[in-house]
Write a protein that holds these residues in place. Sequence first.
Motif, PDB file in Angstrom:
ATOM      1  N   TYR A 251       0.826  -1.204   0.000  1.00  0.00           N
ATOM      2  CA  TYR A 251       0.000   0.000   0.000  1.00  0.00           C
ATOM      3  C   TYR A 251       0.864   1.260   0.000  1.00  0.00           C
ATOM      4  CZ  TYR A 251      -3.516  -3.432   1.399  1.00  0.00           C
ATOM      5  OH  TYR A 251      -4.345  -4.530   1.448  1.00  0.00           O
ATOM      6  N   ASP A 252       1.943   1.226   0.766  1.00  0.00           N
ATOM      7  CA  ASP A 252       2.829   2.391   0.825  1.00  0.00           C
ATOM      8  C   ASP A 252       3.493   2.656  -0.529  1.00  0.00           C
ATOM      9  OD1 ASP A 252       2.298   2.809   3.520  1.00  0.00           O
ATOM     10  OD2 ASP A 252       3.896   1.448   4.168  1.00  0.00           O
ATOM     11  N   ILE A 253       3.912   1.593  -1.209  1.00  0.00           N
ATOM     12  CA  ILE A 253       4.572   1.750  -2.511  1.00  0.00           C
ATOM     13  C   ILE A 253       3.585   2.250  -3.563  1.00  0.00           C
ATOM     14  CG2 ILE A 253       5.663   0.467  -4.400  1.00  0.00           C
ATOM     15  CD1 ILE A 253       7.040  -1.221  -2.228  1.00  0.00           C
ATOM     16  N   LEU A 254       2.360   1.717  -3.556  1.00  0.00           N
ATOM     17  CA  LEU A 254       1.347   2.195  -4.499  1.00  0.00           C
ATOM     18  C   LEU A 254       1.039   3.671  -4.276  1.00  0.00           C
ATOM     19  CD1 LEU A 254      -1.205  -0.769  -4.645  1.00  0.00           C
ATOM     20  CD2 LEU A 254       0.341  -0.009  -6.449  1.00  0.00           C
ATOM     21  N   GLN A 255       0.935   4.030  -3.017  1.00  0.00           N
ATOM     22  CA  GLN A 255       0.650   5.433  -2.703  1.00  0.00           C
ATOM     23  C   GLN A 255       1.799   6.333  -3.159  1.00  0.00           C
ATOM     24  OE1 GLN A 255      -0.351   6.060   1.403  1.00  0.00           O
ATOM     25  NE2 GLN A 255      -0.325   8.286   1.214  1.00  0.00           N
TER      26      GLN A 255
END
Length: 317
Positions: A251-255
């Motif tokens: 989720y952090d990388i997508l964000q």
Amino acid sequence: MIFINSIGSITPNKTIENGHFQCVEPLYKELINPIQLRRMSRILKMGLGASTICIQNLPESKIDAIIVGTGLACILDLEKFLFTVLEGNEQSLSPIPFINSTHNTVAAQIAFMHKITGYSNTFCGADSFDSALADAILLLNEDANQVLIGGIDEYSEYHFFMNSEEHDLKNAQFGEGAIFFILEKELKDNSFAQLIGVHSFLTKNKKCNNNLFEIIKTEITLFLKKYELELTDIEIFVSGKNGNCFSDDIYDILQRDFFPHSDTLQFKHLCGEYMTSTAFAMEHTARHLSNCTEKYALIYNHFNLVNHSIILMKTSK
């Protein structure tokens, strides 16, 4: 176009009991015949209660189909039956817990209670709500006018411990919920949001690595391209972070890479982790969009790094 025109939900609303998110339940006798209540399991009460609230919020509704997604269905009834088998040495067994444990029990009882005689289907597993949503979209694109769709799961202590050990979910708090929607092709004054599409996919890799990230990024890009949208069109990114350090990196990388320009919503701090938590995410997002103008929202969630789901929504205004 498909619109979310009614919502009925029984959810934890941040309530944590005995180490997990536990639903805040209404006074069921105001929603269900008290005589029938005595023979109902908890998940059945939750399903009938949430669906009844949903239908009551749209009094003129004439439901053409009922579709339910559930990961484990009536897991507590099944556990009760299995314990009886073990403790009673397979003798003098009551069939009631087994009958109540079937996955389609909730959909069947909703149809019976509200006298709905149309299409009825139940999807099971970690991507069950997403499959139910895809089925509803197909029906509405054909000849259905109103579809009642829901996602429902109850917390099981034994299932929690098995998942914690097998999938390294010790840092995630589990939850439960029953959320129902009425989807229609007609825009109304009280429409919450527009449902654009849904996509789910599986991956074999259970570790966060570059290969998994690339697969997820490709799936999201192709999904948006189907609706002639770019990443920059997404103004709200809804993240399924659950507090588990082994899987939240996605989720952090997508964000960071895909949606640095977008506002970010999270939802599992309100409901916990469970197989049909995307139903809660859709409610959370729909209520948020109802107060916005002309915005696209994309929900991304995964369960155990294997089952991935994407839901695209838009303001109805």
